[in-house]
Write a protein that holds these residues in place. Structure first.
Motif, PDB file in Angstrom:
ATOM      1  N   GLU A 129       0.970  -1.334   0.008  1.00 61.17           N
ATOM      2  CA  GLU A 129       0.054   0.121  -0.232  1.00 61.17           C
ATOM      3  C   GLU A 129       0.392   1.735  -0.319  1.00 61.17           C
ATOM      4  O   GLU A 129       0.439   2.852  -0.701  1.00 61.17           O
ATOM      5  CB  GLU A 129      -0.852   0.361   1.473  1.00 61.17           C
ATOM      6  CG  GLU A 129      -2.199  -0.982   1.162  1.00 61.17           C
ATOM      7  CD  GLU A 129      -3.084  -1.383  -0.013  1.00 61.17           C
ATOM      8  OE1 GLU A 129      -2.986  -0.193  -0.088  1.00 61.17           O
ATOM      9  OE2 GLU A 129      -3.079  -2.532  -0.394  1.00 61.17           O
ATOM     10  N   PHE A 130       1.677   1.172   0.661  1.00 63.70           N
ATOM     11  CA  PHE A 130       2.393   2.337   0.794  1.00 63.70           C
ATOM     12  C   PHE A 130       4.019   2.040  -0.377  1.00 63.70           C
ATOM     13  O   PHE A 130       5.261   3.553   0.108  1.00 63.70           O
ATOM     14  CB  PHE A 130       3.061   3.092   1.908  1.00 63.70           C
ATOM     15  CG  PHE A 130       2.066   3.660   3.378  1.00 63.70           C
ATOM     16  CD1 PHE A 130       1.451   4.515   3.009  1.00 63.70           C
ATOM     17  CD2 PHE A 130       1.021   2.136   3.649  1.00 63.70           C
ATOM     18  CE1 PHE A 130       0.804   4.483   3.460  1.00 63.70           C
ATOM     19  CE2 PHE A 130       0.231   2.922   4.404  1.00 63.70           C
ATOM     20  CZ  PHE A 130      -0.212   4.510   3.940  1.00 63.70           C
ATOM     21  N   ASN A 131       4.383   1.074  -1.141  1.00 59.23           N
ATOM     22  CA  ASN A 131       5.955   0.546  -1.890  1.00 59.23           C
ATOM     23  C   ASN A 131       6.400   1.208  -1.445  1.00 59.23           C
ATOM     24  O   ASN A 131       7.548   1.884  -1.943  1.00 59.23           O
ATOM     25  CB  ASN A 131       5.281   1.688  -3.073  1.00 59.23           C
ATOM     26  CG  ASN A 131       3.874   2.396  -3.493  1.00 59.23           C
ATOM     27  OD1 ASN A 131       3.306   0.222  -3.898  1.00 59.23           O
ATOM     28  ND2 ASN A 131       3.649   2.891  -4.600  1.00 59.23           N
ATOM     29  N   LEU A 132       6.923   0.929  -0.014  1.00 58.71           N
ATOM     30  CA  LEU A 132       7.729   0.606   0.782  1.00 58.71           C
ATOM     31  C   LEU A 132       8.617  -1.066   0.623  1.00 58.71           C
ATOM     32  O   LEU A 132       7.870  -1.836   0.577  1.00 58.71           O
ATOM     33  CB  LEU A 132       8.166   0.803   2.386  1.00 58.71           C
ATOM     34  CG  LEU A 132       7.286   2.104   2.571  1.00 58.71           C
ATOM     35  CD1 LEU A 132       7.112   2.277   3.793  1.00 58.71           C
ATOM     36  CD2 LEU A 132       7.932   3.179   2.038  1.00 58.71           C
ATOM     37  N   ASN A 133       9.862  -0.828  -0.111  1.00 59.27           N
ATOM     38  CA  ASN A 133      10.811  -2.115   0.201  1.00 59.27           C
ATOM     39  C   ASN A 133      10.928  -2.926   1.314  1.00 59.27           C
ATOM     40  O   ASN A 133      12.242  -2.985   2.362  1.00 59.27           O
ATOM     41  CB  ASN A 133      11.520  -2.036  -0.635  1.00 59.27           C
ATOM     42  CG  ASN A 133      12.630  -3.663  -1.011  1.00 59.27           C
ATOM     43  OD1 ASN A 133      11.661  -3.934  -1.753  1.00 59.27           O
ATOM     44  ND2 ASN A 133      13.514  -3.428  -1.643  1.00 59.27           N
ATOM     45  N   VAL A 134       9.542  -3.675   1.984  1.00 56.03           N
ATOM     46  CA  VAL A 134      10.391  -4.118   3.386  1.00 56.03           C
ATOM     47  C   VAL A 134      10.133  -5.783   3.155  1.00 56.03           C
ATOM     48  O   VAL A 134       9.293  -5.734   2.027  1.00 56.03           O
ATOM     49  CB  VAL A 134       9.889  -3.816   4.186  1.00 56.03           C
ATOM     50  CG1 VAL A 134       9.571  -2.237   4.100  1.00 56.03           C
ATOM     51  CG2 VAL A 134       8.236  -4.210   3.702  1.00 56.03           C
ATOM     52  N   GLY A 135      10.262  -6.271   4.092  1.00 57.81           N
ATOM     53  CA  GLY A 135      10.701  -7.538   4.302  1.00 57.81           C
ATOM     54  C   GLY A 135      10.490  -8.071   5.710  1.00 57.81           C
ATOM     55  O   GLY A 135      10.927  -7.867   6.725  1.00 57.81           O
ATOM     56  N   ILE A 136       9.826  -9.617   5.702  1.00 63.49           N
ATOM     57  CA  ILE A 136       9.264  -9.792   7.201  1.00 63.49           C
ATOM     58  C   ILE A 136      10.782 -11.058   7.631  1.00 63.49           C
ATOM     59  O   ILE A 136      10.995 -10.951   6.833  1.00 63.49           O
ATOM     60  CB  ILE A 136       8.152 -11.016   7.246  1.00 63.49           C
ATOM     61  CG1 ILE A 136       7.323 -10.381   6.850  1.00 63.49           C
ATOM     62  CG2 ILE A 136       8.316 -11.829   8.204  1.00 63.49           C
ATOM     63  CD1 ILE A 136       5.728 -10.884   6.664  1.00 63.49           C
ATOM     64  N   LYS A 137      11.018 -10.905   8.145  1.00 61.89           N
ATOM     65  CA  LYS A 137      12.074 -12.009   9.203  1.00 61.89           C
ATOM     66  C   LYS A 137      12.129 -12.220  10.482  1.00 61.89           C
ATOM     67  O   LYS A 137      11.240 -12.133  11.504  1.00 61.89           O
ATOM     68  CB  LYS A 137      13.658 -10.472   9.251  1.00 61.89           C
ATOM     69  CG  LYS A 137      14.907 -11.765  10.274  1.00 61.89           C
ATOM     70  CD  LYS A 137      16.054 -11.149  11.076  1.00 61.89           C
ATOM     71  CE  LYS A 137      16.111 -10.385  11.883  1.00 61.89           C
ATOM     72  NZ  LYS A 137      16.043 -11.177  13.135  1.00 61.89           N
ATOM     73  N   TRP A 138      11.472 -13.473  10.005  1.00 65.30           N
ATOM     74  CA  TRP A 138      11.420 -14.629  11.380  1.00 65.30           C
ATOM     75  C   TRP A 138      11.589 -14.840  12.047  1.00 65.30           C
ATOM     76  O   TRP A 138      13.083 -14.296  12.432  1.00 65.30           O
ATOM     77  CB  TRP A 138      11.633 -15.836  10.572  1.00 65.30           C
ATOM     78  CG  TRP A 138      10.196 -17.100  11.337  1.00 65.30           C
ATOM     79  CD1 TRP A 138       9.356 -17.969  11.025  1.00 65.30           C
ATOM     80  CD2 TRP A 138      10.954 -17.886  12.201  1.00 65.30           C
ATOM     81  NE1 TRP A 138       8.969 -18.691  11.879  1.00 65.30           N
ATOM     82  CE2 TRP A 138       9.918 -18.130  13.154  1.00 65.30           C
ATOM     83  CE3 TRP A 138      12.650 -17.966  13.294  1.00 65.30           C
ATOM     84  CZ2 TRP A 138      10.563 -18.913  14.157  1.00 65.30           C
ATOM     85  CZ3 TRP A 138      11.998 -18.564  15.033  1.00 65.30           C
ATOM     86  CH2 TRP A 138      11.511 -19.270  14.726  1.00 65.30           C
ATOM     87  N   PRO A 139      10.900 -14.470  13.455  1.00 65.83           N
ATOM     88  CA  PRO A 139       9.523 -14.803  13.541  1.00 65.83           C
ATOM     89  C   PRO A 139       8.926 -12.909  13.343  1.00 65.83           C
ATOM     90  O   PRO A 139       7.247 -13.274  13.121  1.00 65.83           O
ATOM     91  CB  PRO A 139       9.457 -15.462  15.034  1.00 65.83           C
ATOM     92  CG  PRO A 139      10.281 -15.062  15.756  1.00 65.83           C
ATOM     93  CD  PRO A 139      12.097 -14.717  15.259  1.00 65.83           C
ATOM     94  N   ASN A 140       9.230 -11.864  14.182  1.00 63.96           N
ATOM     95  CA  ASN A 140       9.005 -11.478  14.216  1.00 63.96           C
ATOM     96  C   ASN A 140       9.341  -9.269  13.808  1.00 63.96           C
ATOM     97  O   ASN A 140       8.810  -8.672  14.173  1.00 63.96           O
ATOM     98  CB  ASN A 140       8.381 -11.208  15.764  1.00 63.96           C
ATOM     99  CG  ASN A 140       9.805 -10.646  16.247  1.00 63.96           C
ATOM    100  OD1 ASN A 140      11.141 -11.117  16.738  1.00 63.96           O
ATOM    101  ND2 ASN A 140       9.938 -10.293  17.510  1.00 63.96           N
ATOM    102  N   ASP A 141      10.703  -9.203  13.492  1.00 60.30           N
ATOM    103  CA  ASP A 141      10.688  -8.451  12.722  1.00 60.30           C
ATOM    104  C   ASP A 141      10.309  -7.883  11.267  1.00 60.30           C
ATOM    105  O   ASP A 141      10.307  -8.670  10.462  1.00 60.30           O
ATOM    106  CB  ASP A 141      12.443  -8.403  12.483  1.00 60.30           C
ATOM    107  CG  ASP A 141      12.829  -8.738  13.928  1.00 60.30           C
ATOM    108  OD1 ASP A 141      12.194  -8.423  15.160  1.00 60.30           O
ATOM    109  OD2 ASP A 141      14.342  -8.494  14.766  1.00 60.30           O
TER     110      ASP A 141
END
Length: 312
Positions: free
Chosen positions: A154-166
């Protein structure tokens, strides 16, 4: 008032207040940072909205059925999770939110302190799903996916999920999630999902000791984002995923985690019960456990622990 003028007469009628009270309210809004234009013929017009997370601003245009309909706001707390525990005893509704401008003693899963200066989103969702204690732990995955979908899609930010909670931008953390169960013996009373997102925080507000592993959206993209906008979008996305979780459709959420993962496919160091394991992260299973391939080619499931990505 937004996008079009409204006359003083119309405002007085709509709000059913006196001239003096109207002027007091307008001045209060200006003091909070709202930009209000005035034309003697056309009346008043809202021209600019401040970056605040007070309930009346977060609620404007909120499209959820229940998440965020009740918000308890504080300028400062030690921890929103700790504050939320008090509301559980008051039998508040599912989806009640505790938000603070800043925390003085925010915590991570390892129970150490995390910096919470002004400019971030610090909140706890009080959830009451009819699930077991074991199932409740999956809400960390649900929340991580909702945050990543919000910022990435929705905000076009290049984010990713690091397991388990970041949630990461590149190698650096911009968001953490702390999930705590409140139980009466083995009966789940509520799940507290604490979320901290470093949105409009300057690098100078991040301790030097953390700058190699923590950053903010503002520092990475050199622009300030309206936090109430982010919250409104997040609440809607989270509510939809939360309903899927309660209806037993966790596989869809896992698929979204895989799409948004910054863990799968990387060489990692996993701290499990104080022991370091070096492995390649394969992904997560349908229950949210991390699957890693060890050096001998065998696969292992990690249900809890800390992960450090070594090769990104």
């Amino acid at each position: 008032m937004e996008d079009e003028y409204i006359t003083e007469t119309e405002l007085l009628k709509k709000l059913d207040i006196t001239h003096d009270k109207l002027r007091q309210n307008l001045q209060s809004l200006k003091d909070k940072g709202y930009k209000i234009a005035y034309d003697k013929d056309k009346g008043y017009k809202l021209k600019g909205i401040p970056d605040i997370v007070e309930p009346f601003e977060v609620s404007r245009g909120l499209k959820t059925k229940y998440i965020g309909h009740t918000i308890h706001f504080y300028e400062e707390v030690e921890s929103t999770n700790n504050t939320a525990k008090k509301f559980v005893e008051q039998n508040v509704k599912d989806g009640t939110i505790v938000i603070a401008t800043k925390q003085t003693a925010g915590r991570t899963r390892k129970h150490d302190g995390w910096v919470s200066p002004e400019g971030g989103v610090y909140m706890t969702m009080i959830l009451k799903p009819d699930v077991s204690l074991e199932e409740a732990s999956k809400l960390t995955i649900v929340t991580g996916v909702a945050i990543a979908e919000t910022l990435h899609d929705e905000f076009n930010l290049n984010v990713g999920i690091k397991w388990p909670n970041d949630i990461l931008i590149g190698k650096k953390k911009i968001c953490g999630i702390l999930t705590e169960a409140v139980a009466d013996y083995d009966k789940l009373k509520a799940v507290l999902v604490g979320v901290g997102i470093d949105v409009n925080i300057n690098e100078s507000d991040i301790p030097k000791s953390l700058r190699d592993k923590a950053t903010s959206v503002k520092e990475e993209y050199h622009v300030e984002y309206n936090r109430a906008d982010i919250l409104r979008v997040f609440f809607k996305i989270f509510e939809d995923l939360y309903e899927e979780f309660k209806n037993g459709n966790f596989k869809h959420i896992v698929a979204e985690w895989r799409r948004l993962s910054s863990t799968a496919g990387h060489h990692v160091k996993v701290y499990k019960h104080g022991k370091a394991i070096f492995a390649d992260a394969v992904g997560i299973d349908n229950n949210g456990a991390l699957i890693v391939e060890l050096e001998d080619g065998s696969l292992e499931k990690i249900t809890s622990g800390e992960v450090k990505i070594l090769d990104n």
